[in-house]
Design a protein around this motif. Structure first.
Motif, PDB file in Angstrom:
ATOM      1  N   GLU A   1       0.340  -1.041   0.107  1.00 58.57           N
ATOM      2  CA  GLU A   1       0.133  -0.217  -0.331  1.00 58.57           C
ATOM      3  C   GLU A   1       0.839   1.288  -0.132  1.00 58.57           C
ATOM      4  O   GLU A   1       0.413   2.665  -0.979  1.00 58.57           O
TER       5      GLU A   1
ATOM      6  N   THR B   1      -7.380   3.530 -11.743  1.00 58.89           N
ATOM      7  CA  THR B   1      -7.388   2.135 -12.517  1.00 58.89           C
ATOM      8  C   THR B   1      -6.746   0.773 -11.661  1.00 58.89           C
ATOM      9  O   THR B   1      -6.846  -0.235 -10.750  1.00 58.89           O
TER      10      THR B   1
ATOM     11  N   LYS C   1      -6.452   0.499  -7.900  1.00 58.74           N
ATOM     12  CA  LYS C   1      -7.568   0.147  -7.187  1.00 58.74           C
ATOM     13  C   LYS C   1      -7.130  -1.426  -7.027  1.00 58.74           C
ATOM     14  O   LYS C   1      -7.613  -2.365  -5.976  1.00 58.74           O
ATOM     15  N   HIS C   2      -7.018  -1.768  -8.176  1.00 58.60           N
ATOM     16  CA  HIS C   2      -6.732  -3.328  -8.969  1.00 58.60           C
ATOM     17  C   HIS C   2      -5.998  -3.991  -8.159  1.00 58.60           C
ATOM     18  O   HIS C   2      -5.575  -4.899  -7.577  1.00 58.60           O
TER      19      HIS C   2
ATOM     20  N   LEU D   1      -4.201  -2.599  -4.979  1.00 59.54           N
ATOM     21  CA  LEU D   1      -5.124  -2.458  -4.053  1.00 59.54           C
ATOM     22  C   LEU D   1      -5.648  -3.518  -3.141  1.00 59.54           C
ATOM     23  O   LEU D   1      -5.495  -4.333  -2.676  1.00 59.54           O
ATOM     24  N   GLU D   2      -6.560  -3.743  -4.616  1.00 62.39           N
ATOM     25  CA  GLU D   2      -7.611  -5.714  -4.286  1.00 62.39           C
ATOM     26  C   GLU D   2      -6.412  -6.322  -4.015  1.00 62.39           C
ATOM     27  O   GLU D   2      -7.519  -7.817  -3.365  1.00 62.39           O
ATOM     28  N   SER D   3      -5.482  -6.507  -4.936  1.00 63.30           N
ATOM     29  CA  SER D   3      -4.951  -8.031  -5.098  1.00 63.30           C
ATOM     30  C   SER D   3      -4.003  -8.360  -4.030  1.00 63.30           C
ATOM     31  O   SER D   3      -3.986  -8.995  -3.507  1.00 63.30           O
ATOM     32  N   TYR D   4      -3.616  -6.904  -2.659  1.00 61.95           N
ATOM     33  CA  TYR D   4      -2.832  -7.081  -2.446  1.00 61.95           C
ATOM     34  C   TYR D   4      -3.566  -7.698  -0.823  1.00 61.95           C
ATOM     35  O   TYR D   4      -3.049  -8.162  -0.346  1.00 61.95           O
ATOM     36  N   THR D   5      -4.962  -6.777  -1.104  1.00 64.53           N
ATOM     37  CA  THR D   5      -5.452  -7.340   0.583  1.00 64.53           C
ATOM     38  C   THR D   5      -5.768  -8.797  -0.066  1.00 64.53           C
ATOM     39  O   THR D   5      -6.330  -9.390   1.177  1.00 64.53           O
ATOM     40  N   THR D   6      -6.315  -8.996  -1.071  1.00 66.19           N
ATOM     41  CA  THR D   6      -6.619 -11.115  -1.501  1.00 66.19           C
ATOM     42  C   THR D   6      -5.322 -11.599  -1.011  1.00 66.19           C
ATOM     43  O   THR D   6      -5.653 -12.469  -0.390  1.00 66.19           O
TER      44      THR D   6
ATOM     45  N   ARG E   1      -5.246 -10.999   2.942  1.00 65.27           N
ATOM     46  CA  ARG E   1      -6.836 -12.211   3.329  1.00 65.27           C
ATOM     47  C   ARG E   1      -6.315 -13.751   3.282  1.00 65.27           C
ATOM     48  O   ARG E   1      -6.822 -14.286   3.960  1.00 65.27           O
TER      49      ARG E   1
END
Length: 627
Positions: free
Chosen positions: A138, A288, A291-292, A294-299, A302
């Motif tokens: 991040e 874009t 966001k993509h 960060l979502e991959s990092y979050t996934t 998790r």
């Protein structure tokens, strides 16, 4: 003067009844008191003898109880000693097993706790690593975005200096395919460099273009002045040349400057739009991409956390199962050892209890036999004493009943005499004053002598009035019921006065009428005369006596008097007549007119009777004075 015989006989009858009832009332309590005293003495003697028997039985029972209690205590002491030894041995075994297996349980728990700490530490490390990776990603994405934003801001300030209004990044549609952030950075850097390398926008900045055209205008002043003066045939003077040239130069310069500025601005705007579009597309693509990524990092974060949790749960379950198995083994072995020890203690207790039960049964058997013998002796002595006591009480009750019977016989004899006297008095009164419904009135003849008393009713004699409940009133009434006696008034020594309220007025008038009828029927003919006063009833109360006036007006003094002045006159006449009788006939020789008439014979003076009614405050006073 002596009391009339009928009244005297009534007084004697009532006096004898009162004395008889009083004697019985005194004798009955005395008989009962004597019997109660003897019964109390016998009860006291019986209680003392019975207490002696009870004390003897109690002493035997106390000795037997003491002996059996000592035996019980001995047996119980031995039993408690055995039980205490068994309990101590069981407690030692339990303590030993508790120390042994508690130590093993503590070791197992410590091992499990150590393994759990290790598992928790590994889990925390894995989770911390995932968190750090997420934070680093991040931070890197934020740094790249901040770099792009900084270049975008620099490009915007440069364009705004050129007086242009570029489109925002949000207004530019993003590219169909997403590239790497380095490519977006390169596009923005290239666009910024191209913007900085533009030359035409420099002419729009500041007053360069204006200065150039002012300089051009000054240069064209004189050439244009010559041209204007030649074309318009003006004077060829310096002033004319200068003014015309200045005007022409200003007009030409203004037209050329405006056209040039518009052309340069159009060229600059077109060039800037060609460069600004890719920059905005790069910024939009970067957002874009941000966001993509960060979502991959979050996934990824998790997934790492879930993997760490699964590993932690698996390792913890494995450690827990191992610890639980160890605890179950310890518990099983401990229960088996404790159960064996408790079984030995149970067998020892049962053996001790059997020995105690046998010893107690033997002791209780000896105690029961001894108590049965003492109980039989006690019951035999108590039965003999009870029989003697009941026999003595029957003798006392028989003596009391004999005395009561003798007293009852005296009472019956006295009441029989009283009842006979009641009949004699009733018959003697009836001969002179028969009841109004008596058949003797069919053959009635006037009497020849004046009665010594006058009947004005009857009264009820109740034996309850002669005795009190404490003296045996109920037993005193036996043999003689309540009875009536004639109510007599001595004549002529007394007068009658009836005083009644409004409710009893008619009964009082009827009583006075009855007395007046008795005077008429009980006296020799012509020996009584009435003076009737009735202001209340206006003569209605005594109207029946006016029939006497049909035979002799003097019998009722001609009429019934109701007016005040007539009443006062008749009273004055009676007073004068009384004075005449006292002074002429009685003098100092006779007390009453009756004594005089006994000696006078045929010249006897008639009796004068006055009947009067008077009312006051709702009450009626009715007087009969026969003198």
């Amino acid at each position: 003067m002596a009391e009339p015989s009928l009244i005297a006989r009534q007084h004697a009858l009532l006096h004898n009844l009162a004395r008889l009832a009083a004697d019985r009332g005194q004798a009955e309590p005395a008989i009962e008191q004597e019997a109660q005293s003897k019964r109390a003495a016998e009860e006291s003697a019986f209680d003392e003898d019975y207490q002696t028997i009870i004390i003897h039985f109690a002493s035997q029972k106390e000795q037997a109880d003491r002996e059996v209690r000592e035996v019980r205590e001995t047996i119980r002491g031995r039993f408690e000693t055995e039980q205490a030894a068994t309990a101590r041995e069981l407690a030692r075994d339990r303590l030993r097993f508790a120390e042994q297996y508690d130590a093993e349980a503590e070791e197992a728990q410590a091992a499990f706790q150590e393994a759990r700490w290790t598992i928790d530490a590994v889990h925390e490390a894995s989770r911390s690593k995932a968190d750090k990776q997420l934070q680093a990603g991040e931070d890197w994405v934020t740094a790249q975005r901040d770099r792009l934003l900084a270049m975008h801001l620099e490009a915007r300030r440069l364009v705004e200096q050129w007086k242009l209004s570029p489109r925002e990044p949000e207004e530019v549609p993003p590219a169909k395919s997403m590239r790497q952030v380095q490519e977006y950075l390169a596009d923005v850097e290239t666009g910024l460099a191209r913007l900085k390398g533009l030359v035409l926008p420099r002419f729009l900045k500041g007053r360069r273009l204006l200065g150039g055209f002012v300089l051009l205008g000054l240069v064209l002043v004189f050439p244009l002045g010559f041209l204007v003066t030649g074309c318009f045939e003006l004077e060829d003077t310096f002033d004319a040349l200068y003014v015309s040239g200045l005007v022409a130069s200003a007009a030409v310069t203004l037209l050329l400057g405006t056209a040039t500025h518009a052309l340069i601005a159009s060229l600059v705007r077109s060039e800037v739009q060609r460069i600004w579009g890719p920059i905005c597309q790069a910024l939009a693509g970067t957002e874009t991409w941000r966001k993509h990524i960060l979502e991959s990092y979050t996934t990824r974060h998790r997934r790492q956390v879930l993997e760490a949790e699964a590993v932690h749960a698996r390792d913890l379950k494995k450690a827990t199962d191992a610890s639980r198995a160890k605890e179950e083994s310890i518990t099983s072995r401990r229960a088996a050892d404790v159960g064996a020890s408790e079984e030995r203690a149970r067998q020892q207790r049962e053996a001790s209890e059997k020995r105690q039960a046998g010893d107690l049964r033997e002791a209780e058997g000896r105690y029961a036999a001894r108590m049965a013998e003492a109980q039989q002796q006690y019951e035999r002595d108590a039965r003999e004493e009870q029989e003697r006591h009941e026999r003595t009480l029957r003798e006392i009750d028989a003596r009391r009943d004999t005395e009561r019977q003798a007293l009852a016989a005296r009472w019956r004899e006295g009441t029989d005499q009283a009842w006979a006297e009641v009949g004699e008095i009733t018959r003697a009164s009836g001969a002179v004053f028969p009841f109004w419904d008596d058949p003797c009135w069919d053959d009635w003849t006037p009497p020849a002598i004046v009665p010594e008393a006058l009947r004005f009713g009857e009264y009820r004699v109740q034996l309850d009035l002669f005795t009190s409940p404490a003296s045996g009133a109920e037993s005193s009434r036996s043999g003689l019921p309540d009875f009536n006696l004639p109510a007599l008034c001595p004549f002529p020594e007394q007068s009658l006065l009836f005083e009644a309220g409004e409710a009893g007025r008619s009964e009082a008038v009827a009583a006075l009428q009855a007395v007046m009828f008795r005077l008429l029927t009980a006296f020799p003919p012509g020996k009584v005369r009435f003076t009737i006063v009735d202001p209340v009833g206006l003569g209605e109360n005594f109207a029946a006596f006016m029939h006497l006036a049909d035979y002799d007006a003097q019998l009722v003094a001609s009429r019934i008097w109701t007016e005040q002045q007539h009443i006062e006159q008749r009273l004055a006449d009676l007073t004068a007549h009384m004075e005449n009788v006292i002074q002429k006939y009685l003098r100092n020789q006779y007390r009453t007119i009756a004594e005089y008439n006994e000696q006078a014979g045929e010249v006897a003076e008639p009796f004068r009777g006055s009947g009067a009614t008077a009312g006051s405050r709702g009450r009626t006073r009715i007087l009969d004075a026969s003198r």
